[in-house]
Design a protein around this motif. Structure first.
Motif: not given
Lengths: 572, 377
Positions: B227, A468-469, B271, A462-466, A451-453, B261, B137-138, A460
């Motif tokens: 995505y 982190w999870r 970034h 480089r997307a901090a919340p993702l 889900l998160y990547h 995402k 973190a969300f 992803t």
């Protein structure tokens, strides 16, 4: 997709096959959830216990690589028990008799023995799907309701297989024999994985077709594009001839690069070191090239190998269109400025085209003022996009075919007839995976997304919340296999194939069945594609078998445990 | 279709419509806080009460099926007084710090308080819920702003199918909680943030949005999520070019709902690792005399090993140098070995226009059909 995403909520029965929809297409899974809350029956066919199984009436778990038999068993049950749609079969299809004869050998009990799913479950899935039965209708003993609408949603669990084309044809058989296609909320619906994979194909980034699926082999098509692209119209016929032979497919290109037949490559926005099978082969191919250009937004694992890297603007910094899995072309609009000197991909390519055209004496017209102007050229050359302009897309996306400026677009395909006229049944037979398991490599590796990547992770991660999870690579392992290898939940372990090995964290649980390991491919430090193979491509689509490789699992000795990682030469 | 009368107007309503649906479709505004068009009616906020001819007490219009011949009044002195009292009670339990609130300008409670002219509550002020949960973190769950409309609970159950949260306890003690009050990571929560999307107040706020600007400072751009192939419409709120938040807006493929995402995954855009100038690999740059440091050993290492430091493998050059080099080298290969010694790979992440131009370059200029993309791999 033959049908549209929004039609799913009104479906009576949904077959989700080889798609972890909740993780790879979460928003489409919301449609499935909505449908089940309205009473639809959900059937999941997947070896893994994916998140949607929570909402499913039936979860069929064929042994990895054996599901083809399951579909044949369903077809047999549909035909022999009279659940087929005779009117549809008679009026819209051909080749049914041959299929029916072929299916005689595939009684549900035979299929059950081949795939490990009980025959009763195969028959029940066949009944629910064929008749489009909602949960209430399926349970109640009331008189037979009219045939409901059933849909098939499938993912890479079907296509990333050495017999993927045959599997897709088999699913098409299911839809055609039951008439579950050509109406709202039905159809055979591949869930495409990337934002514009549909559009990239539509635009002719394929070795056998020009934009709009016009055949390279057709001289009239070649002449049309030569005329349209030539810088000076009058000289076009004489000067510009278009190549006639179909080109190489992706993995064929890689092999040709590795053995020197391809000397130069230009790669736009594709991190093949991470996302393609057999990363060791990929690296060898890239290093064999005399010249490699990569156009990218980050210095990806692939870009690191390039002789020249050209900085591209991302989706956030340019205009243009994406086409989604339901054939809907939608406008993207910039909301940020490109970093530094980065430029939109099409603008970079025009610069290259201009310079290269001069050197090769093939001058083409490259003077586009905007992406909208590029789309005007596409519309003029491709009838299925003929009515699409950026101006029209300002208000709402359009689903192709959309041949004229007044055409509203096409919600679902095959309403009156199939593209070729009558739908043809194909008598298909199961084939074993290319690399079966054996004593040395006894487990089946399947790879995919979480889900998160997304893909190789440059976005992803480089997307901090993702990040982190889900910060690290892991492998889903069944408790039996973990116990046998002495691997404990949460510990680092070693997964090896004939091609390489990676160190990943073990997640021991019931998501995968015994004998199977699932590893996401997003993590460069433990790249799952060091393990996969690029052999035994699907004969039709030339797609590698990401969903089946033979691997072994080992506990890490104390000095080797710790951070996840990967290595090229397989360990002894 | 059924015909009914709302505020003296003849109104047609579709089958299955509620009185609220019929009124909104006819352009008649009814105040409401717990209602959401994509979620089942709950009727808990009591703001959307209407008077129906023949019925003694007012009824919530969000759960009332429109019926033929029904005569409905949506605005009367009695209804306004009732709504004012509902809001008055909500404000007695809600911090009125709109001057620093992230949601100011987009808060439904603030909007109704403004419309009813309520600057503070006439009741004794007591904030029932004081929990502040920022363990992920969300999104931040700041319960003092929660008005218990349960939109978040319903979206999580009815749309996402996760059922990660529920209303725990009763009355003044009630609050939206995870089972056993566990952190969200230990629940089926998928961090899609659709709860944030439907929250009418500042009870649910994206972590990254905090302190980034007031609602009226933000520029909103409608585009498509980069995505998966669903092609969700997203509305990106920016300030000075920096992303502040992402939300759904009612696009064809996804309505207003997104996944984790799309909503929380665009941090890559700004970034610092983004490529800013063309690069040439160090060994090539050295052989061309562009640099005088010999190529480092790092060039031979696998990219799947340690990540190179900035500038370790490549050096930045001007566009002119890079473009001419690309054209020179590609032309040389084609001249020596023919066009089929070249192969091009387009991108499933680039636009239609990018891919169209890509295959035009490969077919038209180089003269080969060796063009493909990752659709098959």
């Amino acid at each position: 997709m033959t049908n549209s995403i929004r039609e799913i909520r009104d479906t009576d029965c949904i077959l989700v096959i080889g798609s972890n929809t909740g993780e790879a297409h979460p928003v489409i899974s919301y449609e499935v959830v909505r449908a089940t809350r309205r009473g639809a029956t959900l059937i999941v066919i997947d070896p893994r216990k994916i998140s949607l199984t929570r909402h499913a009436a039936l979860h069929l778990r064929p042994a990895p690589g054996t599901d083809h038999a399951l579909y044949l068993g369903m077809l047999n049950a549909i035909v022999t028990r009279g659940w087929l749609d005779r009117e549809f079969v008679g009026g819209r299809t051909e080749g049914f008799e041959a299929l029916a004869a072929h299916l005689e050998a595939w009684a549900p009990e035979v299929a059950a023995a081949a795939c490990g799913v009980p025959a009763e479950q195969i028959v029940e899935a066949a009944r629910l799907y064929a008749l489009g039965l909602r949960r209430t209708a399926a349970e109640g003993g009331e008189s037979a309701p009219p045939r409901g609408a059933s849909t098939i949603l499938y993912g890479m669990g079907i296509t990333e297989r050495s017999n993927g084309t045959e599997l897709v044809k088999t699913l098409a058989n299911l839809a055609m024999v039951t008439g579950q296609i050509g109406r709202p909320s039905t159809g055979v619906n591949p869930l495409r994985g990337q934002v514009n994979v549909q559009g990239g194909c539509d635009m002719g980034c394929l070795p056998n077709v020009y934009p709009g699926y016009q055949q390279v082999a057709d001289p009239a098509v070649r002449a049309k594009f030569a005329r349209a692209w030539a810088q000076r119209q009058s000289q076009a016929g004489r000067e510009l001839t278009m190549p006639e032979a179909p080109g190489l497919t992706f993995i064929e290109m890689i092999r040709a690069a590795a053995d020197g037949r391809i000397r130069a490559m230009y790669i736009m926005g594709q991190n093949l070191m991470m996302t393609n099978p057999d990363a060791t082969l990929m690296e060898r191919a890239m290093r064999s090239l005399e010249f490699l250009v990569v156009q990218e937004i980050f210095l990806t694992e692939t870009a690191q190998l390039a002789h020249v890297v050209l900085p591209a603007a991302s989706f956030a910094e340019k205009s243009g269109t994406f086409t989604n899995t339901e054939r809907r072309m939608q406008l993207i609009r910039p909301f940020a400025r490109p970093p530094g000197e980065a430029r939109p991909d099409w603008a970079i390519l025009c610069e290259v085209g201009r310079r290269l055209g001069r050197r090769l004496r093939r001058p083409l017209r490259w003077a586009y003022g905007s992406a909208a102007e590029v789309m005007r050229e596409v519309a003029a050359l491709c009838s299925i996009f003929g009515g699409i302009t950026h101006e029209r897309l300002e208000t709402v996306g359009l689903q192709w075919p959309c041949p004229s400026p007044e055409h509203p677009g096409t919600l679902f395909l095959h309403a009156e007839q199939f593209s070729r006229g009558r739908g043809r049944f194909h008598a298909t037979s199961p084939a074993p995976p290319f690399e079966p398991t054996d004593d040395a490599y006894p487990l089946v590796l399947s790879t995919g997304r979480i889900l998160y990547h997304y893909n190789g992770g440059p976005m992803t991660r480089r997307a901090a919340p993702l990040d982190w999870r889900e910060p690290r690579a892991y492998a889903e392992i069944h408790p039996d296999d973990a116990a046998r290898a002495g691997v404990r939940d949460g510990q680092a372990c070693l997964v090896s194939s004939r091609r390489g090995s990676i160190r990943v964290q073990a997640r021991v649980g019931g998501v995968v069945p015994p004998g199977m390991i699932y590893v996401p491919f997003h993590f460069r430090e433990a790249a799952a594609n060091l393990l996969t193979h690029a052999d035994g491509l699907d004969a039709g689509a030339k797609t590698p078998e990401f969903k089946f490789a033979a691997v072994r699992l080992e506990r890490l000795r104390a000095e080797r445990s710790g951070a996840a990682g990967g290595s090229h030469p397989p360990p002894e | 279709m059924v015909a009914l009368t709302i505020d003296g107007r003849k109104v047609e309503a579709g089958a299955g419509s509620t009185v609220l649906d019929a009124a909104l479709a006819a352009g008649i505004e009814i105040p409401r806080l717990c209602h959401h068009p994509e979620l089942t009616a709950w009727g808990g906020c009591r703001l959307c009460l209407v008077e129906v001819e023949g019925q003694q007490a007012p009824v919530p219009s969000c759960g009332l099926a429109a019926a033929a011949g029904m005569v409905v009044i949506t605005h009367s002195e009695q209804l306004e007084a009732h709504r004012r009292e509902v809001l008055d009670l909500l404000l007695s339990d809600h911090p009125l710090n709109c001057v620093i609130c992230e949601k100011a300008g987009a808060c439904d409670l603030q909007r109704y308080a403004y419309e009813f002219g309520l600057s503070e509550s006439s009741h004794e002020k007591e904030i029932a819920r004081k929990l502040y949960q920022d363990e992920n973190a969300f999104l931040v769950r700041d319960h003092q702003y929660c008005i218990l409309c349960t939109r978040c609970v319903r979206v999580c159950e009815e749309i996402v199918g996760a059922s990660a949260i529920e209303v725990a306890q009763r009355g003044f003690e009630a609050f939206v909680a995870t089972p056993f009050d566990a952190p969200l990571v230990e629940t089926p929560c998928t961090f899609c943030g659709n709860c944030v999307q439907v929250c009418p107040t500042a009870a649910l706020v994206p972590v990254d949005r905090i302190g980034k600007g007031r609602e009226w400072d933000l520029t909103r751009t409608r585009t498509v999520c980069p995505y998966c192939g669903t092609g969700c419409g997203i509305e990106v709120a920016t300030r000075g070019g920096e992303i502040v938040s992402v939300s759904g807006y009612g696009a064809p493929a996804n309505g207003e709902f997104l996944c984790t995402k799309g909503r929380f995954g665009l941090g890559f855009v700004g970034h610092p690792d983004r490529l800013r100038r063309p690069l040439i690999r160090r060994d090539l740059a050295y052989s061309l005399g562009l640099i005088d440091t010999p190529p480092p050993a790092a060039l031979g290492r696998s990219p799947l090993g340690r990540s190179p430091a900035a500038g370790e493998t490549h050096v930045e050059v001007d566009w002119e140098i890079a473009l001419d080099l690309v054209a020179d080298r590609l032309a040389a290969v084609v001249k020596e070995s023919g066009p089929d010694a070249f192969a091009g790979i387009g991108s499933a992440l680039c636009t239609n226009e990018d891919n169209y131009i890509f295959q035009k370059l490969v077919r038209g200029v180089i003269g080969t059909n060796n063009v493909d993309l990752c659709a098959r791999v």
